[in-house]
Design a protein around this motif. Structure first.
Motif, PDB file in Angstrom:
ATOM      1  N   MET A  47      -6.141  16.796 -33.651  1.00  0.00           N
ATOM      2  CA  MET A  47      -6.520  18.110 -33.135  1.00  0.00           C
ATOM      3  C   MET A  47      -6.051  19.202 -34.087  1.00  0.00           C
ATOM      4  SD  MET A  47      -8.124  17.851 -30.235  1.00  0.00           S
ATOM      5  CE  MET A  47      -7.877  19.461 -29.496  1.00  0.00           C
ATOM      6  N   PHE A  48      -6.887  20.237 -34.247  1.00  0.00           N
ATOM      7  CA  PHE A  48      -6.537  21.361 -35.096  1.00  0.00           C
ATOM      8  C   PHE A  48      -5.693  22.364 -34.317  1.00  0.00           C
ATOM      9  CE2 PHE A  48     -10.319  19.999 -37.532  1.00  0.00           C
ATOM     10  CZ  PHE A  48      -9.755  19.980 -38.800  1.00  0.00           C
ATOM     11  N   ASP A  49      -4.807  23.020 -35.027  1.00  0.00           N
ATOM     12  CA  ASP A  49      -4.089  24.167 -34.481  1.00  0.00           C
ATOM     13  C   ASP A  49      -4.999  25.380 -34.705  1.00  0.00           C
ATOM     14  OD1 ASP A  49      -2.516  26.384 -33.999  1.00  0.00           O
ATOM     15  OD2 ASP A  49      -0.705  25.498 -34.857  1.00  0.00           O
ATOM     16  N   TYR A  50      -5.519  25.937 -33.621  1.00  0.00           N
ATOM     17  CA  TYR A  50      -6.522  26.990 -33.775  1.00  0.00           C
ATOM     18  C   TYR A  50      -5.946  28.310 -34.267  1.00  0.00           C
ATOM     19  CZ  TYR A  50     -10.249  24.042 -32.206  1.00  0.00           C
ATOM     20  OH  TYR A  50     -11.193  23.039 -32.153  1.00  0.00           O
ATOM     21  N   LYS A  51      -4.628  28.457 -34.241  1.00  0.00           N
ATOM     22  CA  LYS A  51      -4.031  29.629 -34.882  1.00  0.00           C
ATOM     23  C   LYS A  51      -4.235  29.566 -36.389  1.00  0.00           C
ATOM     24  CE  LYS A  51      -0.440  30.719 -31.482  1.00  0.00           C
ATOM     25  NZ  LYS A  51       1.034  30.849 -31.248  1.00  0.00           N
ATOM     26  N   LEU A  52      -4.174  28.344 -36.925  1.00  0.00           N
ATOM     27  CA  LEU A  52      -4.411  28.169 -38.362  1.00  0.00           C
ATOM     28  C   LEU A  52      -5.867  28.467 -38.703  1.00  0.00           C
ATOM     29  CD1 LEU A  52      -2.433  24.838 -39.043  1.00  0.00           C
ATOM     30  CD2 LEU A  52      -1.571  27.170 -38.807  1.00  0.00           C
ATOM     31  N   LEU A  53      -6.787  27.953 -37.881  1.00  0.00           N
ATOM     32  CA  LEU A  53      -8.209  28.201 -38.119  1.00  0.00           C
ATOM     33  C   LEU A  53      -8.541  29.684 -37.986  1.00  0.00           C
ATOM     34  CD1 LEU A  53      -9.873  25.211 -36.213  1.00  0.00           C
ATOM     35  CD2 LEU A  53      -9.657  25.498 -38.684  1.00  0.00           C
ATOM     36  N   GLU A  54      -7.940  30.338 -37.002  1.00  0.00           N
ATOM     37  CA  GLU A  54      -8.187  31.766 -36.810  1.00  0.00           C
ATOM     38  C   GLU A  54      -7.727  32.555 -38.033  1.00  0.00           C
ATOM     39  OE1 GLU A  54      -7.369  35.098 -33.364  1.00  0.00           O
ATOM     40  OE2 GLU A  54      -5.727  33.733 -33.898  1.00  0.00           O
ATOM     41  N   SER A  55      -6.575  32.196 -38.591  1.00  0.00           N
ATOM     42  CA  SER A  55      -6.076  32.885 -39.782  1.00  0.00           C
ATOM     43  C   SER A  55      -7.027  32.698 -40.953  1.00  0.00           C
ATOM     44  CB  SER A  55      -4.682  32.363 -40.145  1.00  0.00           C
ATOM     45  OG  SER A  55      -3.749  32.655 -39.128  1.00  0.00           O
ATOM     46  N   LEU A  56      -7.539  31.483 -41.112  1.00  0.00           N
ATOM     47  CA  LEU A  56      -8.492  31.211 -42.189  1.00  0.00           C
ATOM     48  C   LEU A  56      -9.752  32.044 -42.003  1.00  0.00           C
ATOM     49  CD1 LEU A  56      -9.423  29.428 -44.628  1.00  0.00           C
ATOM     50  CD2 LEU A  56     -10.397  27.866 -42.924  1.00  0.00           C
ATOM     51  N   GLU A  57     -10.280  32.077 -40.789  1.00  0.00           N
ATOM     52  CA  GLU A  57     -11.520  32.825 -40.525  1.00  0.00           C
ATOM     53  C   GLU A  57     -11.329  34.313 -40.770  1.00  0.00           C
ATOM     54  OE1 GLU A  57     -14.261  35.297 -38.597  1.00  0.00           O
ATOM     55  OE2 GLU A  57     -12.319  34.941 -37.653  1.00  0.00           O
ATOM     56  N   MET A 107     -15.271  23.279 -47.979  1.00  0.00           N
ATOM     57  CA  MET A 107     -14.503  22.795 -46.834  1.00  0.00           C
ATOM     58  C   MET A 107     -13.948  23.967 -46.020  1.00  0.00           C
ATOM     59  SD  MET A 107     -13.203  20.347 -44.991  1.00  0.00           S
ATOM     60  CE  MET A 107     -13.204  18.829 -45.967  1.00  0.00           C
ATOM     61  N   GLY A 108     -13.464  24.995 -46.727  1.00  0.00           N
ATOM     62  CA  GLY A 108     -12.950  26.179 -46.042  1.00  0.00           C
ATOM     63  C   GLY A 108     -14.021  26.870 -45.232  1.00  0.00           C
ATOM     64  N   GLN A 109     -15.237  26.916 -45.771  1.00  0.00           N
ATOM     65  CA  GLN A 109     -16.347  27.550 -45.059  1.00  0.00           C
ATOM     66  C   GLN A 109     -16.692  26.784 -43.793  1.00  0.00           C
ATOM     67  OE1 GLN A 109     -18.132  30.633 -46.258  1.00  0.00           O
ATOM     68  NE2 GLN A 109     -18.187  30.409 -44.044  1.00  0.00           N
ATOM     69  N   GLU A 110     -16.685  25.469 -43.869  1.00  0.00           N
ATOM     70  CA  GLU A 110     -16.969  24.650 -42.688  1.00  0.00           C
ATOM     71  C   GLU A 110     -15.944  24.905 -41.580  1.00  0.00           C
ATOM     72  OE1 GLU A 110     -19.436  22.595 -41.869  1.00  0.00           O
ATOM     73  OE2 GLU A 110     -20.513  23.034 -43.725  1.00  0.00           O
ATOM     74  N   LEU A 111     -14.679  25.000 -41.948  1.00  0.00           N
ATOM     75  CA  LEU A 111     -13.633  25.235 -40.951  1.00  0.00           C
ATOM     76  C   LEU A 111     -13.722  26.642 -40.377  1.00  0.00           C
ATOM     77  CD1 LEU A 111     -10.600  23.444 -42.655  1.00  0.00           C
ATOM     78  CD2 LEU A 111     -11.882  22.682 -40.648  1.00  0.00           C
ATOM     79  N   ALA A 112     -14.042  27.622 -41.227  1.00  0.00           N
ATOM     80  CA  ALA A 112     -14.198  29.001 -40.741  1.00  0.00           C
ATOM     81  C   ALA A 112     -15.378  29.090 -39.778  1.00  0.00           C
ATOM     82  CB  ALA A 112     -14.390  29.961 -41.919  1.00  0.00           C
ATOM     83  N   ASN A 113     -16.470  28.413 -40.107  1.00  0.00           N
ATOM     84  CA  ASN A 113     -17.635  28.394 -39.217  1.00  0.00           C
ATOM     85  C   ASN A 113     -17.263  27.784 -37.866  1.00  0.00           C
ATOM     86  OD1 ASN A 113     -19.015  29.389 -41.379  1.00  0.00           O
ATOM     87  ND2 ASN A 113     -20.227  27.551 -41.768  1.00  0.00           N
TER      88      ASN A 113
END
Length: 295
Positions: free
Chosen positions: A1-11, A60-66
């Protein structure tokens, strides 16, 4: 599972093009944002952001941001279904600048009052906006393309009429009399035009259709209101929506009154989920009020 705080920061870093700006929006330190991105890169085993003068995402970063954008949208829909209207989330949509400057806010006023939605608007030329929806960077897109996309509903809203305008002084300088085709061609190689941006192909396409030169001098002004002001101030001629030009009939001249206007269709593309906020916005956009505003 991803930590969505990390994904939010990336986005947020990707959207704002800055670690500092992302930190301010997330109300954490810049070093904390950097640490989150590093942790996420370690988690997936890949570089996600190309650091340099201009921050860009790797594939890869774009996929995670999306993915992060889609999760935000799903959360918005869930809060809506649960009736938690006190919770607001941004609704990321793409709109062409001319619609934004003329009819969009009049058409969506009641929707905004009824639903706790924060619009996160990306402005794009009407011929280019759909690419953001294809890449998963937006939930809805208003553009001139009716290209079908998998899982996306498309609704025709109407057509906006455009015409070529200039100021009376500009007309006197460059178009003082009725010109023959050859005289007009010569004039258009020297008279400065005003276009929205490098992707704005509407004038070239129309000139090609009329057998006129497609190479001409031009200013670039990436603002619908600014473009109109440049034309009003006599700095160039250009294409404006008729509904935008109508209030200035005493300050604008139709350069080609004998020619037909340019009708640009508008289509609304959106993720379709029964009962969703996007569906409710779409019902507003396909309604009679909106059609009357677009004309």
């Amino acid at each position: 599972m991803f930590d969505y705080k990390l994904l939010e920061s990336l986005e947020r870093v990707a959207a704002l093009k800055s670690f500092e700006a992302a930190a301010q929006e997330l109300n954490i330190t810049q070093s904390a944002v950097s640490q989150r991105i590093s942790n996420l890169e370690q988690r997936v085993g890949a570089i996600l952001i190309q650091r340099g003068k201009n921050l860009t995402l790797t594939p890869m970063g774009q996929e995670l941001a999306n993915h992060a954008i889609k999760v935000k949208q799903l959360e918005l829909e869930l809060h809506h279904v649960l009736g938690e209207n006190g919770v607001s989330h941004p609704l990321k949509i793409v709109i062409n600048a001319d619609s934004l400057a003329t009819w969009w806010f009049k058409a969506t006023e009641s929707f905004h009052q009824q639903h706790n939605v924060m619009f996160d608007i990306l402005v794009e030329d009407q011929s280019e906006g759909l690419k953001h929806l294809e890449q998963g960077l937006a939930m809805g897109c208003l553009c001139s393309s009716n290209k079908p996309l998998a899982g996306i509903r498309c609704e025709y809203l109407g057509s906006m009429e455009y015409r070529f305008y200039c100021s009376p002084q500009f007309k006197q300088r460059y178009f003082p009399k009725k010109q023959t085709q050859s005289e007009l061609e010569a004039t258009l190689t020297t008279a400065p035009a005003v276009i929205f941006g490098a992707d704005d192909k509407l004038q070239k396409q129309q000139f090609q259709l009329w057998g006129l030169p497609t190479q001409f001098p031009y200013h670039i002004c990436p603002s619908s209101e600014g473009l109109a002001d440049m034309i009003l101030n006599g700095q160039g001629y250009g294409i404006l929506p008729v509904i935008q030009a109508e209030p200035f009939t005493d300050r604008l001249v139709d350069i080609f009154p004998e020619r037909e206007g340019i009708n640009v269709p508008l289509y609304w593309h959106y993720w379709h989920q029964s009962g969703s906020v996007l569906n409710k916005l779409s019902q507003v956009l396909v309604g009679e009020k909106t059609k009357g505003l677009i004309r």
